[in-house]
Write a protein that holds these residues in place. Structure first.
Motif, PDB file in Angstrom:
ATOM      1  N   UNK A  93      -5.070 -18.275  34.656  1.00 37.46           N
ATOM      2  CA  UNK A  93      -5.296 -16.857  34.954  1.00 37.46           C
ATOM      3  C   UNK A  93      -6.632 -16.634  35.641  1.00 37.46           C
ATOM      4  N   UNK A  94      -6.598 -15.842  36.702  1.00 33.72           N
ATOM      5  CA  UNK A  94      -7.806 -15.478  37.433  1.00 33.72           C
ATOM      6  C   UNK A  94      -8.145 -16.402  38.583  1.00 33.72           C
ATOM      7  N   UNK A  95      -7.623 -17.613  38.571  1.00 36.19           N
ATOM      8  CA  UNK A  95      -7.910 -18.539  39.675  1.00 36.19           C
ATOM      9  C   UNK A  95      -7.095 -18.168  40.914  1.00 36.19           C
ATOM     10  N   UNK A  96      -7.731 -18.382  42.059  1.00 29.78           N
ATOM     11  CA  UNK A  96      -7.067 -18.144  43.339  1.00 29.78           C
ATOM     12  C   UNK A  96      -6.605 -19.502  43.865  1.00 29.78           C
ATOM     13  N   UNK A  97      -5.313 -19.628  44.080  1.00 20.88           N
ATOM     14  CA  UNK A  97      -4.728 -20.880  44.554  1.00 20.88           C
ATOM     15  C   UNK A  97      -4.153 -20.708  45.948  1.00 20.88           C
ATOM     16  N   UNK A  98      -4.034 -21.826  46.649  1.00 19.57           N
ATOM     17  CA  UNK A  98      -3.295 -21.857  47.908  1.00 19.57           C
ATOM     18  C   UNK A  98      -1.996 -22.619  47.638  1.00 19.57           C
TER      19      UNK A  98
ATOM     20  N   UNK B 130      10.711 -35.469  56.330  1.00 20.22           N
ATOM     21  CA  UNK B 130       9.950 -34.258  56.023  1.00 20.22           C
ATOM     22  C   UNK B 130       9.536 -33.504  57.270  1.00 20.22           C
ATOM     23  N   UNK B 131       9.521 -32.177  57.158  1.00 23.30           N
ATOM     24  CA  UNK B 131       8.944 -31.331  58.191  1.00 23.30           C
ATOM     25  C   UNK B 131       7.444 -31.230  57.931  1.00 23.30           C
ATOM     26  N   UNK B 132       6.789 -30.392  58.710  1.00 17.68           N
ATOM     27  CA  UNK B 132       5.350 -30.202  58.528  1.00 17.68           C
ATOM     28  C   UNK B 132       5.078 -29.292  57.338  1.00 17.68           C
ATOM     29  N   UNK B 133       3.872 -29.420  56.795  1.00 18.78           N
ATOM     30  CA  UNK B 133       3.445 -28.546  55.719  1.00 18.78           C
ATOM     31  C   UNK B 133       3.337 -27.126  56.265  1.00 18.78           C
ATOM     32  N   UNK B 134       3.897 -26.164  55.537  1.00 20.81           N
ATOM     33  CA  UNK B 134       3.863 -24.776  55.981  1.00 20.81           C
ATOM     34  C   UNK B 134       2.431 -24.244  55.980  1.00 20.81           C
ATOM     35  N   UNK B 135       2.255 -23.097  56.590  1.00 22.29           N
ATOM     36  CA  UNK B 135       0.970 -22.407  56.529  1.00 22.29           C
ATOM     37  C   UNK B 135       0.760 -22.000  55.067  1.00 22.29           C
ATOM     38  N   UNK B 136      -0.454 -22.154  54.578  1.00 25.47           N
ATOM     39  CA  UNK B 136      -0.748 -21.844  53.179  1.00 25.47           C
ATOM     40  C   UNK B 136      -0.770 -20.337  52.935  1.00 25.47           C
ATOM     41  N   UNK B 137      -0.316 -19.954  51.754  1.00 29.80           N
ATOM     42  CA  UNK B 137      -0.451 -18.574  51.294  1.00 29.80           C
ATOM     43  C   UNK B 137      -1.333 -18.604  50.049  1.00 29.80           C
ATOM     44  N   UNK B 138      -2.066 -17.527  49.824  1.00 30.81           N
ATOM     45  CA  UNK B 138      -2.994 -17.462  48.704  1.00 30.81           C
ATOM     46  C   UNK B 138      -2.418 -16.564  47.619  1.00 30.81           C
ATOM     47  N   UNK B 139      -2.549 -17.013  46.387  1.00 35.61           N
ATOM     48  CA  UNK B 139      -2.101 -16.209  45.254  1.00 35.61           C
ATOM     49  C   UNK B 139      -3.057 -16.362  44.096  1.00 35.61           C
ATOM     50  N   UNK B 140      -3.221 -15.292  43.334  1.00 36.60           N
ATOM     51  CA  UNK B 140      -4.078 -15.335  42.152  1.00 36.60           C
ATOM     52  C   UNK B 140      -3.180 -15.347  40.919  1.00 36.60           C
TER      53      UNK B 140
END
Length: 162
Positions: free
Chosen positions: A35-40, A55-65
Motif C-alpha cells: 500500500x502506498x507504493x507507486x509501481x510501473x 515474444x513481442x516487445x514489452x509494452x509501454x509502462x503504466x504507473x499505478x499506486x
C-alpha cells in the motif's frame, strides 16, 4: 489479438523488471503490492509457434499506486430504526470508514463513523424507520504519514424496520 498468452511485469523505483504472472486473460490484480507504493507495470504478449514461445516487445509502462482492497459488505435490518453493517477483513487495513445513503437519485454518501481495524461491524442507530438505505465501507491505511483508502465496498439495499 492473436496472442497465446501474456506475461505481466512490475517494477518499483530503480529495481529491475520482475515477472509477476503468466496469463491467458487480459486482466490481472496485483495482490502483493505494498500500500502506498507507486509501481510501473508492463506486459509482453507471446504466441506459441511450433511448440515454442515467441515474444513481442514489452509494452509501454503504466504507473499505478497500491491501495487497500475494497471490503465485502453486508447489511441488514437490526430492529426498529437500526441497521447492522458488517464487512470482511482487508489485509493491512488499519481502520474502516462506514457510509450510508438513501436510494434517491440526489442522495449522497454520508460518513457515519471510522472504526479501528479490529472492529468489522457497525450498528446504525440513526436510520429512519421504514426508509431504505445503501451502506458502504472503505478500508484505510496510513503509510509514511499519508492516508490511503480503498474504493467503496457497497452493500445491497436495506429497508429499516418500522
Amino acid at each position: 489479438k492473436d496472442a497465446s498468452g501474456y506475461v505481466v511485469y512490475r517494477k518499483y523505483q530503480k529495481e529491475n523488471w520482475k515477472e509477476l504472472k503468466d496469463l491467458q486473460s487480459c486482466s490481472y490484480r496485483d495482490t502483493r503490492a505494498v500500500t502506498g507504493r507507486k509501481y510501473q507495470y508492463a506486459v509482453k504478449a507471446y504466441r506459441v509457434i511450433d511448440g515454442k514461445r515467441v515474444y513481442g516487445e514489452l509494452s509501454k509502462a503504466v504507473v499505478g499506486r497500491a491501495m487497500p482492497a475494497a471490503p465485502k459488505v453486508t447489511a441488514k435490518s437490526a430492529g426498529k430504526g437500526k441497521n447492522k453493517v458488517t464487512w470482511k477483513k482487508v489485509t493491512g487495513a488499519q481502520s474502516y470508514t462506514v457510509y450510508r445513503k438513501g436510494t434517491g437519485k440526489k442522495d449522497k454518501w454520508k460518513k457515519l463513523k471510522t472504526v479501528k481495524a479490529g472492529n468489522r461491524n457497525f450498528l446504525d442507530k440513526k436510520a429512519k424507520k421504514g426508509k431504505t438505505y445503501y451502506y458502504a465501507v472503505k478500508a484505510n491505511r496510513k503509510v509514511s504519514k499519508k492516508s490511503y483508502s480503498s474504493i467503496y465496498g457497497t452493500s445491497k439495499k436495506v429497508k429499516t424496520k418500522r
